[in-house]
Design an enzyme around this catalytic site. Structure first.
Site, PDB file in Angstrom:
ATOM      1  N   ILE A 177       0.808  -1.294   0.084  1.00 47.29           N
ATOM      2  CA  ILE A 177      -0.102  -0.218   0.140  1.00 47.29           C
ATOM      3  C   ILE A 177       0.936   1.320   0.049  1.00 47.29           C
ATOM      4  CG2 ILE A 177      -1.920   1.425   1.216  1.00 47.29           C
ATOM      5  CD1 ILE A 177      -2.798  -1.240   0.163  1.00 47.29           C
ATOM      6  N   CYS A 178       0.410   2.203  -0.655  1.00 50.34           N
ATOM      7  CA  CYS A 178       1.167   3.477  -0.742  1.00 50.34           C
ATOM      8  C   CYS A 178       2.627   3.443  -1.089  1.00 50.34           C
ATOM      9  CB  CYS A 178       1.022   4.317   0.668  1.00 50.34           C
ATOM     10  SG  CYS A 178       1.252   5.917   0.687  1.00 50.34           S
ATOM     11  N   ASN A 179       3.468   4.207  -0.345  1.00 58.29           N
ATOM     12  CA  ASN A 179       4.957   3.723  -0.766  1.00 58.29           C
ATOM     13  C   ASN A 179       5.491   2.734  -0.149  1.00 58.29           C
ATOM     14  OD1 ASN A 179       4.716   5.305   1.848  1.00 58.29           O
ATOM     15  ND2 ASN A 179       6.823   6.296   1.596  1.00 58.29           N
TER      16      ASN A 179
END
Length: 243
Positions: free
Chosen positions: A122-124
């Protein structure tokens, strides 16, 4: 909200429920400075799947501080205790920069990925998978401000809310953890199950400022967010953690 298990309703339900009969283990990695919703959004979806066993894992057992320092989550297994898992879940946050230098975490990711049925970031958090050598040539998505960093690992980075490439599932920023997890829930247990979980968590977003995309937002706002993110290490160092 809990589903344990869904009632069967006809042949379609039988077919879909049969996909999720075997106990699956979901291993969620925690590191100092993770973003809470990166974890909790996907957790709230996947933990409500029948026969899903969830564990939180970090360097050491105990509380791990989120990026704000005001919230902690308890890890009850350490990285070196894991040899395999069914679902590897890697969140993001400003703590990713330091996590890339966490030898135990990186070794855990490299060790577990070959054993998984699904690997999810998820995300970075996608940067962690990239640094582990798992993204070269893969179609992925990530937080809008991390796209260049993830692409540097040889990934083919898009702007989707979630993306699948084989057993690799990637979600965009923060709240996209819910979308990516619902998508994965449908792959594992069928659409009926995923729709029922979506209803159970009442996920029908209608944000007060519309359903645009990050790329459509004013440049001034994007510049401000980038400046905040560029000082992530300083923000983490300035935290006063009360636990």
């Amino acid at each position: 909200m809990a589903i344990s298990p869904l009632p069967r309703a006809g042949a379609q339900a039988d077919n879909e429920d049969s996909r999720q009969e075997k106990l699956m283990r979901l291993s969620i990695l925690l590191f100092d400075g993770f973003t809470a919703l990166d974890v909790v959004g996907g957790y709230e979806v996947l933990a409500n799947m029948p026969a899903m066993e969830v564990e939180f894992v970090s360097n050491h057992r105990g509380l791990v501080a989120s990026d704000t320092g005001r919230l902690g989550m308890a890890a009850y297994r350490s990285f070196d205790q894991l040899d395999s898992t069914d679902i590897l879940y890697v969140p993001g946050g400003p703590g990713v920069a330091a996590a890339l230098g966490n030898a135990a975490l990186m070794a855990c990711v490299r060790r577990l990925h070959p054993t998984t049925t699904w690997t999810l970031s998820i995300c970075n958090g996608a940067e962690i998978l990239g640094a582990a050598g798992l993204l070269k040539g893969k179609k992925v998505t990530t937080n809008w401000f991390a796209r260049e960093h993830v692409a540097a690992y040889g990934a083919l980075v898009g702007t989707e809310r979630y993306q699948r490439d084989g057993k690799l599932i990637t979600g965009a920023g923060v709240s996209a953890s819910i979308d990516a997890a619902l998508f994965l829930a449908a792959l594992i247990g069928g659409e009926q199950l995923a729709r029922t979980i979506q209803l159970g968590i009442e996920y029908y977003p209608a944000p007060p400022f519309g359903n645009g995309t990050p790329d459509e937002q004013p440049q001034r706002a994007k510049d401000l967010v980038r400046r905040v993110e560029q000082h992530g290490a300083a923000r983490l160092a300035a935290r006063v953690i009360p636990f």
